[in-house]
Enzyme design. Sequence first.
Site, PDB file in Angstrom:
ATOM      1  N   MET A  12      41.171 112.872  38.127  1.00 51.61           N
ATOM      2  CA  MET A  12      40.334 113.015  36.950  1.00 51.61           C
ATOM      3  C   MET A  12      39.087 113.780  37.381  1.00 51.61           C
ATOM      4  SD  MET A  12      40.061 112.628  33.740  1.00 51.61           S
ATOM      5  CE  MET A  12      41.296 111.390  33.336  1.00 51.61           C
ATOM      6  N   GLY A  41      47.405 119.761  42.182  1.00 46.91           N
ATOM      7  CA  GLY A  41      48.821 119.660  41.848  1.00 46.91           C
ATOM      8  C   GLY A  41      49.058 119.641  40.362  1.00 46.91           C
ATOM      9  N   THR A 212      43.634 135.685  47.000  1.00 48.58           N
ATOM     10  CA  THR A 212      42.931 135.877  45.733  1.00 48.58           C
ATOM     11  C   THR A 212      41.459 136.175  45.998  1.00 48.58           C
ATOM     12  OG1 THR A 212      42.542 133.483  45.490  1.00 48.58           O
ATOM     13  CG2 THR A 212      44.539 134.392  44.485  1.00 48.58           C
ATOM     14  N   GLY A 217      40.267 140.492  41.896  1.00 47.17           N
ATOM     15  CA  GLY A 217      41.725 140.524  41.822  1.00 47.17           C
ATOM     16  C   GLY A 217      42.380 139.842  43.004  1.00 47.17           C
ATOM     17  N   ASP A 239      33.698 129.039  33.460  1.00 49.30           N
ATOM     18  CA  ASP A 239      34.016 127.981  34.417  1.00 49.30           C
ATOM     19  C   ASP A 239      35.222 128.455  35.234  1.00 49.30           C
ATOM     20  OD1 ASP A 239      34.728 125.705  35.825  1.00 49.30           O
ATOM     21  OD2 ASP A 239      34.701 124.369  34.097  1.00 49.30           O
ATOM     22  N   ALA A 242      39.485 126.282  37.460  1.00 53.47           N
ATOM     23  CA  ALA A 242      40.955 126.293  37.414  1.00 53.47           C
ATOM     24  C   ALA A 242      41.561 127.659  37.675  1.00 53.47           C
ATOM     25  CB  ALA A 242      41.420 125.788  36.054  1.00 53.47           C
ATOM     26  N   ALA A 243      40.762 128.642  38.033  1.00 53.87           N
ATOM     27  CA  ALA A 243      41.292 130.007  38.148  1.00 53.87           C
ATOM     28  C   ALA A 243      42.414 130.102  39.176  1.00 53.87           C
ATOM     29  CB  ALA A 243      40.165 130.969  38.500  1.00 53.87           C
ATOM     30  N   GLY A 244      42.180 129.559  40.366  1.00 50.61           N
ATOM     31  CA  GLY A 244      43.178 129.673  41.415  1.00 50.61           C
ATOM     32  C   GLY A 244      44.475 128.961  41.078  1.00 50.61           C
ATOM     33  N   ARG A 278      37.030 129.568  29.553  1.00 44.19           N
ATOM     34  CA  ARG A 278      36.946 128.265  28.898  1.00 44.19           C
ATOM     35  C   ARG A 278      36.493 127.222  29.905  1.00 44.19           C
ATOM     36  NH1 ARG A 278      43.192 129.014  26.987  1.00 44.19           N
ATOM     37  NH2 ARG A 278      42.865 130.666  25.444  1.00 44.19           N
ATOM     38  N   SER A 284      41.691 124.565  30.201  1.00 45.80           N
ATOM     39  CA  SER A 284      41.379 125.997  30.092  1.00 45.80           C
ATOM     40  C   SER A 284      42.597 126.889  30.237  1.00 45.80           C
ATOM     41  CB  SER A 284      40.368 126.383  31.182  1.00 45.80           C
ATOM     42  OG  SER A 284      40.981 126.395  32.463  1.00 45.80           O
TER      43      SER A 284
END
Length: 306
Positions: A12, A41, A212, A217, A239, A242-244, A278, A284
């Site tokens: 969480m 995960g 990454t 890019g 934010d 969570a991009a990776g 997001r 997101s």
Amino acid sequence: MTSIVVLGSTNMDLVAYVAKAPARGETVTGRSFRTIPGGKGANQAVAAARAGGEVAMIGAVGSDDFGYRLRDTLEHCSVDTDLLRTVEGPSGTAHIVVDDEGGNAIVVVPGANGTVTSLSHGDEALIANADLLLLQLELPLSVVVDGAAHARRSGVRTVLTPAPVQPLPPELFDVTDLLVPNEHEATALTGRADPHAAALALLEVVPEVVVTLGAAGCLYAARGADLLAVPAPQVRAVDTTAAGDTFVGALAVALGEGRPVPEALAWAGTAAALSVRREGASTSMPYRTEIDTALGTPSSLEADPA
């Protein structure tokens, strides 16, 4: 449909949004706070499911309310949780500070994730029947090695995100097909600050690498091939948490569908670009139709996030 198993963490996320992250010993006032289901995960599982994969999760949640919410979120995103264990005690948590530039600092407390030290027979059967196995380092290292080794014996492609970064044993590299570090992780693993040099150094231990580079890019390296640089769409980041994980989940789906590597990387990069517009981690992540639309119509990435 690509079959993907994720052996990884569920946490969480306890997220505080601030103008500027506090320095050591400093107290700052935040503008908002949210609890958002996450964990590397679970994030990769949600990203892959939304991108169109058939996804199952192996891991553990606690017996607390966070555990109920984490499981419910995965199921709501069509992730199979039949082998997601519930153990007595607290679920994993990630304590995240996000600043106004979209950067973040994270402290992870493993909780239930720390109890996943071995594979069950059901876990092994699930992995053996998948197209790809996604792994990260928020579970005990022993089970990560076991999962990757079982996938290799079963002819299943393994994709490892080496985060949180730590020294890795040769036996894990030996059973990793594709390594996906960010540039900082690549430097930590190789001692080379230049991402091009780091990518080439990692080819000595794994056959394929994607480094990454955030807004710049990514770099793709494979044995016997030239380095490939793939730019990322330029967006205003809200934010980047969570991009990776979004990138890896979408990339797994694209590779499982047999797309050429340049196309797969561009598709995954577009998914990651959509996610940073997001707030939050799992909240997101874009759906397949959003990725396809944005890739086909780049102007759709320029609009302010909803």
